[in-house]
Design an enzyme around this catalytic site. Structure first.
Site, PDB file in Angstrom:
ATOM      1  N   TYR A  66       4.656  -5.468  11.115  1.00  0.00           N
ATOM      2  CA  TYR A  66       4.110  -5.870   9.817  1.00  0.00           C
ATOM      3  C   TYR A  66       5.174  -6.030   8.736  1.00  0.00           C
ATOM      4  O   TYR A  66       4.925  -5.760   7.568  1.00  0.00           O
ATOM      5  CB  TYR A  66       3.024  -4.882   9.365  1.00  0.00           C
ATOM      6  N   TYR A 107       0.818  -1.219   0.000  1.00  0.00           N
ATOM      7  CA  TYR A 107       0.000   0.000   0.000  1.00  0.00           C
ATOM      8  C   TYR A 107       0.849   1.265   0.000  1.00  0.00           C
ATOM      9  O   TYR A 107       0.513   2.256   0.653  1.00  0.00           O
ATOM     10  CB  TYR A 107      -1.010   0.018   1.160  1.00  0.00           C
ATOM     11  N   CYS A 164      11.666 -10.790  -8.647  1.00  0.00           N
ATOM     12  CA  CYS A 164      11.199 -10.664 -10.034  1.00  0.00           C
ATOM     13  C   CYS A 164       9.774 -10.127 -10.076  1.00  0.00           C
ATOM     14  O   CYS A 164       8.826 -10.821 -10.423  1.00  0.00           O
ATOM     15  CB  CYS A 164      11.300 -12.024 -10.732  1.00  0.00           C
ATOM     16  N   GLU A 165       9.600  -8.881  -9.670  1.00  0.00           N
ATOM     17  CA  GLU A 165       8.341  -8.144  -9.705  1.00  0.00           C
ATOM     18  C   GLU A 165       8.657  -6.666  -9.855  1.00  0.00           C
ATOM     19  O   GLU A 165       9.539  -6.151  -9.160  1.00  0.00           O
ATOM     20  CB  GLU A 165       7.540  -8.341  -8.409  1.00  0.00           C
TER      21      GLU A 165
END
Length: 483
Positions: free
Chosen positions: A439, A383, A410-411
């Site tokens: 988190y 986010y 790989c993104e």
């Protein structure tokens, strides 16, 4: 003590993090993977801040750490020893809390969709259960009757209050999957009246996470008090958690604008061109080859409501402000007040250490590629959250450029920070991502077959491993099941 620079090197309490990285590498046990480093001193300070604020209330209070923020048992033991209880969102978190040694009667099990075994475990241990819906209530009734157990429940109400946070972490508005809509509360209470195994102990409302404005919480508390004034006989009010931390704390005074890279100034100048003639104007020539203090620059932009997305404004209500808001509401002294913070207890207590793999340029975008990635710090990719990023050691090249700090996953969404004014680091340079105590470890993954990193707790001049890094064998062991 926490984190601070000494002669160009980043320290956690009295441990130099560059030395720590070298010691881990020399041990031969650790691959060149990132590592989470926690400050025990900061954890204790944050807990004490809550306890001192809560002690100012005339009510009995409960400080319940939200375990989903960080599930490390070593950290949970510290919180247990400091007098905290816990709020849980799954049966396995409940099992963990029992294993660590928290008192069951003070624990709260949340969850908008509980499995029967989770409900049964909560009933058997005697912890409070947040009832989130009519079907959740019916399951609780069925399980309590089947095993002849008393259910101590809180009713989680959705009061349709906008906390003005990212929609992915907003939980208190109509249309959310969480909570009983306010107009359905009477019907749920009617269902409970005829059930001997169910006892309503309180009401609960949680509006979301990274809350920066107490206005929403103030409205929530007033509505909860109205429910009490309508003669609902309860003992507890659970006001949830979600208080923001100052993710911008470490950058406010950074001399960060290098006008060899003036994309941000051009972006803002374009936004400001339609302002009246007395509006704030940027003169590139006037500031060329100079640097502007970030705090002053942000202040000028805020005056015109023109803060660029890459420089988020951060406001952080204090813990004292939150509890003062509770006191102003004026709950009767017989009501116990429960708060369930996660981020504001552990968020600022850790950094992720990684190393620079290299730098590259594509088009007009510069990149710093590090060993850290979205598999350790998912929040920016999930986010668009902001985390401060800087180096753990001196960098010879003093010229700052505008960089995107990315990982090797790989993104295209694998980034730790965008539009950061940083010096050009050397290969192998240490990198720290701040405020990753909440988190991050708990949301880490093995995507791309990456190992989840080690976790280290620093206490003064000493440190210890509180989670070993995954190995390839660890990852593969789950596939070795033979029927």
């Amino acid at each position: 003590m926490g984190f601070e620079y000494r002669e160009g090197y980043l320290y956690c309490e009295n441990v130099c993090l560059k030395d720590l990285q070298e010691q881990l590498k020399d041990s031969g046990i650790f691959p060149d993977s990132p590592v989470f480093v926690y400050s025990k001193d900061l954890i204790l300070k944050n807990v004490k801040s809550y306890q001192q604020a809560l002690n100012s209330l005339p009510n009995d209070t409960g400080l319940n750490f939200s375990v989903k923020a960080n599930t490390n048992p070593h950290l949970l033991r510290i919180l247990r020893d400091e007098g905290c209880s816990v709020t849980l969102v799954s049966g396995n978190e409940l099992r963990l809390a029992l294993q660590v040694g928290f008192t069951p009667s003070q624990m709260v099990l949340n969850g908008n969709g509980k499995c029967r075994w989770e409900t049964r475990l909560a009933l058997e241990t005697g912890c409070l259960i947040n009832v989130d819906s009519e079907f959740d209530l019916k399951q609780t009734i069925e399980v309590s009757k089947e095993f002849n157990l008393e259910a101590r429940v809180l009713l989680r109400i959705n009061l349709n209050i906008d906390a003005h946070v990212h929609p992915y972490i907003s939980t208190g508005m109509a249309g959310s999957k969480f909570g009983i809509d306010e107009e359905q509360l009477g019907h749920v209470m009617d269902l409970i009246k005829t059930e001997n195994h169910i006892k309503v102990f309180g009401l609960h409302c949680h509006l979301g996470s990274t809350i920066q404005d107490l206005t929403a919480i103030r409205l929530c508390l007033k509505k909860l008090k109205t429910k009490l004034d309508e003669s609902i006989d309860i003992k507890y009010i659970n006001i949830g958690g979600g208080l923001n931390i100052n993710y911008m704390e470490h950058v406010d005074d950074t001399q960060c604008i290098d006008h060899e890279d003036d994309q941000i100034l051009k972006q803002v100048e374009g936004k400001l061109k339609d302002l009246p003639s007395n509006g704030f104007k940027i003169d590139h020539q006037k500031y060329k080859n100079k640097q502007i203090n970030r705090r002053d620059w942000i202040k000028k932009l805020k005056e015109h409501d023109m803060l660029p997305d890459c420089i988020p404004e951060n406001t952080t209500p204090s813990i004292k402000d939150l509890i003062s808001t509770v006191e102003e509401t004026g709950f009767h002294h017989s009501i116990k007040i429960i708060v369930e913070p996660g981020r504001s207890i552990v968020g600022n207590t850790a950094v992720l250490l990684s190393s620079v793999l290299g730098c590259k340029t594509s088009g007009n975008i510069r990149f710093i590629v590090t060993t850290g990635s979205m598999t350790e710090v998912l929040r920016p990719s999930l986010y668009d959250a902001y985390h401060h990023i800087d180096f753990t050691e001196p960098v010879e090249d003093s010229t700052r450029h505008l960089y995107n700090v990315v990982g090797p996953v790989c993104e295209s969404t694998d980034f730790l920070g965008k539009d950061r004014f940083l010096k050009t680091p050397h290969e192998g340079c240490g990198v720290a991502v701040w405020d990753v105590g909440a988190y991050c470890s708990s949301m880490s993954s093995n995507y791309n077959c990456r190992v989840r990193p080690a976790e280290i707790l620093v206490d003064g001049s000493s440190w210890k491993i509180i989670r070993k890094p995954d190995s390839y064998e660890d990852m593969m062991s789950a596939y070795e099941y033979q029927q």
